[in-house]
Design an enzyme around this catalytic site. Structure first.
Site, short mmCIF file in Angstrom:
data_model
loop_
_atom_site.label_atom_id
_atom_site.label_comp_id
_atom_site.label_asym_id
_atom_site.label_seq_id
_atom_site.Cartn_x
_atom_site.Cartn_y
_atom_site.Cartn_z
N ASP A 1 -62.39 55.09 24.99
CA ASP A 1 -63.03 54.01 24.27
C ASP A 1 -63.43 54.46 22.86
O ASP A 1 -64.21 55.40 22.71
CB ASP A 1 -64.27 53.59 25.07
CG ASP A 1 -64.93 52.35 24.49
OD1 ASP A 1 -64.21 51.37 24.27
OD2 ASP A 1 -66.14 52.39 24.24
N THR B 1 -62.20 48.43 19.07
CA THR B 1 -62.88 49.43 18.24
C THR B 1 -61.89 50.46 17.68
O THR B 1 -61.99 50.83 16.51
CB THR B 1 -64.00 50.14 19.01
OG1 THR B 1 -63.47 50.70 20.21
CG2 THR B 1 -65.11 49.17 19.37
N THR B 2 -60.95 50.88 18.52
CA THR B 2 -59.98 51.86 18.04
C THR B 2 -59.10 51.22 16.95
O THR B 2 -58.87 51.82 15.89
CB THR B 2 -59.09 52.36 19.19
OG1 THR B 2 -59.92 52.66 20.30
CG2 THR B 2 -58.31 53.59 18.80
N ASP C 1 -65.87 46.17 27.76
CA ASP C 1 -64.91 45.60 26.81
C ASP C 1 -64.39 44.27 27.34
O ASP C 1 -64.28 43.28 26.62
CB ASP C 1 -63.70 46.54 26.63
CG ASP C 1 -64.05 47.76 25.79
OD1 ASP C 1 -65.24 47.92 25.45
OD2 ASP C 1 -63.13 48.55 25.49
#
Ligand code: ADP
Ligand code: MG
Length: 563
Positions: free
Chosen positions: A65, A98-99, A390
């Protein structure tokens, strides 16, 4: 005065402060930003790898994550931190992507660096990037599809897409069903607050034994063994206080001179406790959750009345019980009325993987639910939990916005194509910046391919030609390496995952690009430097970054090899 000062150089900075200016400042910031993005890049997508982070006290986190990685890394370079903030904003706003956001930010910086070297001014770049981002947003809006909040199938696909490549993937069918029901249950007229979905992590058993409880689980036992184990069709009371005799205001010492007096004193206390319990009995409470303690004598009375009671209930649990059962917390138990009671079909103490907990369930229209996640070990469940978070986020976002796009790199390739056309129409130096933005977006499909062990160039060429041919949803099947229609594969993401990622990535990149002076009070973690001593300039070179990500050193030497 002014003349006097003219004789000496005017010193405005304290001696300890560090200053890096101009191109050096720029390249130091770009390098820091790129390093952060490089650090998470290999985790992107269904075939992304995990990282093991070990902190200075030996605690281990294994995760895929983005935001977890970056926060656990304890990065302390100021510019790097601005990229970490991109991930944090993304996490807060959508819960997923997020990545993606960080990788795009890193690539925007990298492309900017090339243009800066060609003497394109940072302001022009910033302007072009903003224009491109604005245009990208419009395009995205244009090819997003509408989703109905009742469309269970697509919501489950969205939930599953967010779990892909994470520990939760093995049970993604079951888990995405649970996530969608959970989000739907907690929705009310005020919207959806996924805080009302609590996750109970249970070590033992396997992931596919996970379940959703329409209600609340409290990690406590009933206060006395003489109380019933369960209450059916239970009236639930919540006491925001204690079932104890109130301490006297003044710290008075009661001196008892004869046994009769002692008896009297105790009778008085007993009578007070009796009154409290009677108040609960009178309204017909079957289960009582108390914020504070419960006196032994009160426990005895409650047990006699067949009431199940739990003490020292956490505030957050009390709130959820209230939400689930409709109970209203009372601070003075003697003033409780039937109106304050909530209702649950069952309140019961149950054993779960060898642990006793109180289940408050069978609640009609429970607005607070609990996901019981099971897994072999603590680390496994922790990572499943992060994937579930998520997943809850994307389902919530989809229900709120009603718009999704296909995944697998398809929106990025489509945008890249559209933006190149747009750049031509803009012309001038901004054109170069917009083109750089278009190129930067392709980092997503490229990374998806790389992480899947595919040739990124071959994959990109195929993707581009599919999009050229009008296949807007053509993306990369990371398992087969083929270009497929991601919509048909059921790989969907909320539109907001993409718009938010582009917006924060652009803002962060632009912000860093516009900086031409870094003045730090005290030693800058980016490495020590003296402005007029070019030799140990930290800026630019990877050497500078080594010190720059000082916090990463704390993770132990092992990390170095993993990135
Ligand atoms: P992020 O933190 O950005 O969400 P992830 O590791 O979750 O990073 O990867 C998200 C990327 O993986 C998105 O581009 C998404 O479209 C892609 N993706 C997810 N599932 C699939 C799939 N089954 N096939 C191809 N790409 C996928
Ligand atoms: Mg994701």
């Amino acid at each position: 005065m002014a003349q006097q000062m003219g004789n000496q150089p005017l010193i405005v900075l304290s001696e300890e402060s560090q200053r890096t200016s101009g191109k050096d400042a720029q390249s130091m910031n770009i390098t820091a930003g790129k390093a952060v993005s490089e650090a998470v890049r290999t985790t992107l997508g269904p075939k992304g790898m995990d990282k093991m982070l070990v902190d200075s006290s030996g605690n281990v986190v294994v995760t895929n994550d983005g935001v977890t990685l970056l926060t656990e890394m304890e990065i302390d370079h100021p510019a790097a931190n601005m990229i970490v903030e991109v991930a944090e904003t993304q996490e807060d706003e959508v819960g997923d992507g997020t990545t993606t956001a960080v990788v795009v930010a890193g690539e925007l910086l990298k492309r900017a660096e090339e243009l800066l070297e060609q003497d394109i001014h940072a302001t022009t770049l910033a302007q072009g990037y903003r224009q491109a981002a604005e245009r990208a947003r419009e395009e995205l809006d244009g090819f997003a599809t509408d989703v109905d909040a009742d469309d269970t199938e697509i919501l489950q696909q969205i939930a599953a897409t967010a779990m892909t490549g994470k520990g939760a993937e093995n049970a993604k069918e079951l888990l995405s069903e649970l996530v969608v029901s959970a989000v739907r249950s907690v929705a009310d007229e005020d919207g959806i607050d996924t805080e009302n979905v609590s996750v109970e992590k249970v070590v033992g058993g396997s992931i596919d034994e996970s379940e959703l409880i329409e209600g609340v689980i409290v990690d406590k036992e009933r206060v006395s063994e003489n109380m019933p184990y369960f209450a059916e069709d239970a009236n639930v009371a919540i006491v925001d206080g204690a079932l104890e005799v109130k301490e006297t205001e003044i710290d008075a010492e009661v001196s008892v001179t004869d046994p009769e007096q002692l008896q009297q004193f105790m009778d008085q206390e007993e009578a007070q406790l009796r009154e409290m319990v009677d108040a609960l009995v009178d309204v017909g409470a079957d289960a009582v959750f108390v914020d504070g303690g419960i006196d032994d004598m009160a426990q005895h009375f409650l047990a006699q009345e067949g009431i199940l009671a739990v003490r020292r209930v956490k505030d957050s649990d009390a709130k959820r019980i209230a939400r689930a059962t409709g109970a209203k917390a009372v601070s003075n138990v003697e003033e409780i009325t039937e109106d304050d009671l909530g209702f649950a079909g069952s309140v019961a103490q149950k054993d779960i993987a060898g642990d006793q907990r109180i289940f408050i369930e069978d609640v009609e229209d429970a607005k607070a639910v609990t996901l019981i996640l099971r897994g072999g070990t603590e680390h496994v469940i922790d990572e499943v939990d992060r994937a579930i978070e998520d997943s809850l986020g994307v389902v919530r976002t989809t229900i709120q916005d009603g718009k999704v796009v296909a995944g697998g790199g398809s929106p990025e390739v489509e945008l890249s194509l559209e933006l190149r056309d747009y750049a031509d129409s803009v012309g001038g130096r901004e054109q170069l910046a917009i083109e750089a933005f278009a190129d930067a977006l392709e980092i997503i499909p490229r990374t998806l391919a790389e992480n899947a062990g595919l040739d990124p160039i071959d994959s990109l060429v195929e993707l581009r030609s599919a999009h050229d041919g009008g296949q807007v949803a053509a993306g990369l099947d990371a398992y087969t390496g083929e270009t497929v229609d991601m919509g048909e594969e059921g790989v969907y993401e909320p539109l907001r995952v993409k718009t938010q990622a582009l917006e924060s990535a652009t803002e962060a990149a632009v912000m860093l690009l516009r900086i031409d002076d870094v003045i730090a009070a005290g030693e800058l973690k980016g490495g020590s430097s003296d402005d007029d001593d070019d030799e140990d300039m930290p800026a630019g070179g990877p050497g500078g970054m080594g010190g720059g990500m000082g916090g990463m050193g704390g993770m132990g030497g092992g990390m170095g090899g993993m990135m």
